[in-house]
Design a protein around this motif. Structure first.
Motif: not given
Ligand code: 0GY
Length: 305
Positions: A32, A34, A50, A76-78, A125, A131-132, A158, A182, A185, A219, A251, A255-256
């Motif tokens: 995991h 990015h 973000y 892939q990140a958001t 994913r 928030r994402l 997620y 994760h 969470r 996190r 991770d 991010p964030n």
């Molecule tokens: C993570 C967690 C986060 C963000 C993303 O793709 C993303 O933007 O996954 C987060 O902000 O909790 O898994 O990286």
């Protein structure tokens, strides 16, 4: 060329992580992580929530080598939305040592899925963290799951622990292998035996197609770095209850993160505390991710039985 400035409170990933005391087994997979951009080459998506600092494929592969890992699974990140170009580029530069998890829209074409497959994508994913991302209709996700499972891909999900009651049945009925990010969470101020985490364990116990990443202590932790002690019993419980359905990842580039930026070596040094035997560690870091992401290289030599 568009240039991007990270959000004012954005924390840059750790630029000089230590050398972990724990040495992963040969062939270990960081399952995991990015890449972000670089934004000038692969612009961040207009709908992103973000704007990060850049984190390139080369920097990821340097970290992989530094930490003693062999392979990556890049998710892939958001911030890139459903534009998978940065992910595909990273996979193509990896010499076959990275696989990917993409984001696709419900109307994705078969042709695009084929191109992603050729680049090394093996999963999609679904992100339910409010928030994402903006919410997607469940029936569209259901159809994507049906289509990609026919390619032999899986779905990464997620979500926040508080949302699991509403999502539980939807997840249980998805027609694909699922991998939870994760550990769903958990609230680690509550006991492992509390109702929140027991609900998550029940989801895995009742559904043999659902896996979990035991990732992101940085996190989830309230006690904090560098040992993230409060997360250990949660991750250890998942590893010991479902040893053949767990994955581990850094991770990176985190991010964030707002409280602190972890030293990735500290995350690696947690592995022997959550997977306490050589056998558990080999499953977590090598056998499980290889079965899921490189089955053609794994199964010939490691047939069950
Ligand atoms: C993570 C967690 C986060 C963000 C993303 O793709 C993303 O933007 O996954 C987060 O902000 O909790 O898994 O990286």
């Amino acid at each position: 060329m568009t240039t991007f400035s990270p959000d004012p409170d954005w924390l840059h990933w750790h630029q000089s992580p230590g050398v972990p005391a724990y040495k992963p087994p040969a062939g270990a997979v960081d399952a995991h992580c990015h890449v972000f951009g670089p934004g000038a080459q692969f612009p961040f998506a207009p709908e992103r929530k973000y704007t990060p600092c850049d984190a390139s494929a080369e920097q990821l592969f340097q970290l992989r080598d530094h930490l003693g890992f062999s392979r990556n699974v890049i998710v892939q990140a958001t911030c890139h939305g459903a534009d998978n170009r940065a992910l595909v580029d990273a996979l193509q530069r990896s010499d076959g040592l990275a696989r990917g998890v993409a984001t696709v829209r419900p109307d994705v074409s078969d042709e695009e899925l084929q191109l992603l497959q050729a680049a090394g994508v093996r999963g999609v994913r679904f992100n339910f963290v409010r928030r994402l991302v903006d919410a997607l209709p469940f029936d569209g996700l259901q159809r994507v799951a049906e289509r990609v499972s026919q390619l032999g891909w899986h779905i990464v999900i997620y979500f926040e622990a508080d949302d699991l009651p509403d999502l539980y049945n939807f997840f249980a009925e998805l027609p694909a292998t699922l991998v939870v990010d994760h550990m769903g969470r958990p609230d680690v101020t509550q006991p492992v035996s509390g109702p929140g985490f027991q609900r998550f364990l029940k989801l895995l116990a009742e559904n043999g197609n659902i896996w979990s990443k035991v990732s992101c202590p940085e996190r989830l932790s309230v006690s904090g770095p560098s040992t993230y002690d409060d997360v250990v019993p949660f991750a250890r419980e998942v590893v010991e209850s479902f040893p053949d359905r767990v994955l581990w990842g850094t991770d990176w580039p985190h991010p964030n993160m707002k409280s602190h930026m972890p030293d990735d070596a500290h995350l690696v040094d947690m592995i022997p505390r959550i997977a306490v035997t050589d056998e558990l560690r080999h499953k977590l870091l090598v056998a499980n991710p290889m079965r899921l992401y490189w089955p053609e290289q794994w199964e010939d030599n490691h047939a069950a039985g």
